[in-house]
Design a protein around this motif. Structure first.
Motif, PDB file in Angstrom:
ATOM      1  N   ASP A  54      41.230  50.823  36.894  1.00 26.18           N
ATOM      2  CA  ASP A  54      39.782  51.018  36.907  1.00 26.18           C
ATOM      3  C   ASP A  54      39.141  50.017  35.951  1.00 26.18           C
ATOM      4  O   ASP A  54      39.499  49.954  34.765  1.00 26.18           O
ATOM      5  CB  ASP A  54      39.455  52.454  36.489  1.00 26.18           C
ATOM      6  N   ALA A  55      38.188  49.242  36.449  1.00 26.16           N
ATOM      7  CA  ALA A  55      37.535  48.217  35.632  1.00 26.16           C
ATOM      8  C   ALA A  55      36.713  48.823  34.504  1.00 26.16           C
ATOM      9  O   ALA A  55      36.493  48.180  33.475  1.00 26.16           O
ATOM     10  CB  ALA A  55      36.652  47.343  36.506  1.00 26.16           C
ATOM     11  N   SER A  56      36.282  50.077  34.642  1.00 22.29           N
ATOM     12  CA  SER A  56      35.482  50.699  33.584  1.00 22.29           C
ATOM     13  C   SER A  56      36.303  50.931  32.309  1.00 22.29           C
ATOM     14  O   SER A  56      35.733  51.091  31.232  1.00 22.29           O
ATOM     15  CB  SER A  56      34.887  52.019  34.079  1.00 22.29           C
ATOM     16  N   ASP A  57      37.643  50.923  32.408  1.00 20.40           N
ATOM     17  CA  ASP A  57      38.484  51.056  31.222  1.00 20.40           C
ATOM     18  C   ASP A  57      38.411  49.819  30.326  1.00 20.40           C
ATOM     19  O   ASP A  57      38.765  49.880  29.152  1.00 20.40           O
ATOM     20  CB  ASP A  57      39.946  51.284  31.623  1.00 20.40           C
ATOM     21  N   LEU A  58      37.948  48.710  30.875  1.00 18.03           N
ATOM     22  CA  LEU A  58      37.877  47.453  30.130  1.00 18.03           C
ATOM     23  C   LEU A  58      36.488  47.153  29.582  1.00 18.03           C
ATOM     24  O   LEU A  58      36.295  46.122  28.938  1.00 18.03           O
ATOM     25  CB  LEU A  58      38.317  46.294  31.027  1.00 18.03           C
ATOM     26  N   VAL A  59      35.517  48.037  29.811  1.00 18.23           N
ATOM     27  CA  VAL A  59      34.134  47.749  29.435  1.00 18.23           C
ATOM     28  C   VAL A  59      33.976  47.529  27.931  1.00 18.23           C
ATOM     29  O   VAL A  59      33.321  46.596  27.492  1.00 18.23           O
ATOM     30  CB  VAL A  59      33.210  48.897  29.917  1.00 18.23           C
ATOM     31  N   SER A  60      34.600  48.336  27.111  1.00 18.01           N
ATOM     32  CA  SER A  60      34.419  48.222  25.664  1.00 18.01           C
ATOM     33  C   SER A  60      35.409  47.265  25.003  1.00 18.01           C
ATOM     34  O   SER A  60      35.358  47.065  23.795  1.00 18.01           O
ATOM     35  CB  SER A  60      34.558  49.603  25.021  1.00 18.01           C
ATOM     36  N   LYS A  61      36.302  46.653  25.782  1.00 17.72           N
ATOM     37  CA  LYS A  61      37.333  45.779  25.224  1.00 17.72           C
ATOM     38  C   LYS A  61      37.047  44.321  25.580  1.00 17.72           C
ATOM     39  O   LYS A  61      36.787  44.000  26.737  1.00 17.72           O
ATOM     40  CB  LYS A  61      38.708  46.160  25.775  1.00 17.72           C
ATOM     41  N   PRO A  62      37.110  43.417  24.596  1.00 16.48           N
ATOM     42  CA  PRO A  62      36.963  41.997  24.925  1.00 16.48           C
ATOM     43  C   PRO A  62      38.255  41.469  25.577  1.00 16.48           C
ATOM     44  O   PRO A  62      39.353  41.780  25.134  1.00 16.48           O
ATOM     45  CB  PRO A  62      36.724  41.333  23.570  1.00 16.48           C
ATOM     46  N   PHE A  63      38.093  40.713  26.658  1.00 17.33           N
ATOM     47  CA  PHE A  63      39.250  40.169  27.356  1.00 17.33           C
ATOM     48  C   PHE A  63      38.907  38.823  27.960  1.00 17.33           C
ATOM     49  O   PHE A  63      37.751  38.463  28.102  1.00 17.33           O
ATOM     50  CB  PHE A  63      39.745  41.129  28.440  1.00 17.33           C
ATOM     51  N   ARG A  64      39.974  38.092  28.320  1.00 15.45           N
ATOM     52  CA  ARG A  64      39.826  36.796  28.982  1.00 15.45           C
ATOM     53  C   ARG A  64      40.608  36.848  30.283  1.00 15.45           C
ATOM     54  O   ARG A  64      41.769  37.272  30.308  1.00 15.45           O
ATOM     55  CB  ARG A  64      40.354  35.692  28.082  1.00 15.45           C
ATOM     56  N   ASP A  65      40.009  36.423  31.373  1.00 15.99           N
ATOM     57  CA  ASP A  65      40.665  36.397  32.685  1.00 15.99           C
ATOM     58  C   ASP A  65      41.514  35.139  32.783  1.00 15.99           C
ATOM     59  O   ASP A  65      41.018  34.030  32.628  1.00 15.99           O
ATOM     60  CB  ASP A  65      39.605  36.413  33.788  1.00 15.99           C
ATOM     61  N   LEU A  66      42.828  35.301  33.040  1.00 18.44           N
ATOM     62  CA  LEU A  66      43.749  34.160  33.119  1.00 18.44           C
ATOM     63  C   LEU A  66      44.036  33.720  34.550  1.00 18.44           C
ATOM     64  O   LEU A  66      44.687  32.706  34.761  1.00 18.44           O
ATOM     65  CB  LEU A  66      45.063  34.503  32.414  1.00 18.44           C
TER      66      LEU A  66
END
Length: 134
Positions: A54-66
């Motif tokens: 679920d993409a909503s699990d990543l809302v509060s986390k900074p990430f980079r798409d590889l």
């Protein structure tokens, strides 16, 4: 004529004997207790890659798409074992790990029939991510 041939024979025999190398004794076999040479290191274990569905699990986390990753499991014929979605997910995680990712956002996993080279095939697609721990 005989004398000449005898001289040549004697000369060639002494010439060959002068080319020999001196005798060098062979060192006895040394048995080592170490089974692997020091310069060979074991392969590093892949970094564990977390699966997000679920993409909503990543809302509060900074990430980079590889980039995009996929995994598949092929059933070669009707008599072969059926394709497994869990195997396809695991292969997708391994590919993401090789890209130095620590997470994968799974887009879809499905079993398709009549794939090229396979009777049936389990396929998973996702995005490899580098999630920061902040």
């Amino acid at each position: 004529m005989r004398v000449l041939s005898l001289c040549l024979l004697a000369l060639s025999l002494t010439g060959c004997s002068l080319m020999q190398k001196p005798y060098k004794p062979v060192e006895p076999f040394k048995q080592t207790t170490q089974t692997q040479p020091e310069h060979i290191k074991p392969a590093p274990r892949p970094v564990p890659v977390k699966l997000y569905t679920d993409a909503s699990d990543l809302v509060s986390k900074p990430f980079r798409d590889l980039g995009e990753v996929y995994g598949d499991d092929c059933q070669a014929s009707a008599q072969s074992s059926p394709p497994n979605i869990n195997t396809a997910r695991k292969r997708m995680q391994i590919r993401a790990s090789s890209m130095k990712a620590n997470a994968v956002l799974v887009h879809q996993c499905e079993v398709v029939s009549n794939a090229q080279g396979c009777y049936r095939q389990a396929v998973c697609q996702g995005s490899a991510l580098k999630v920061s721990n902040q």
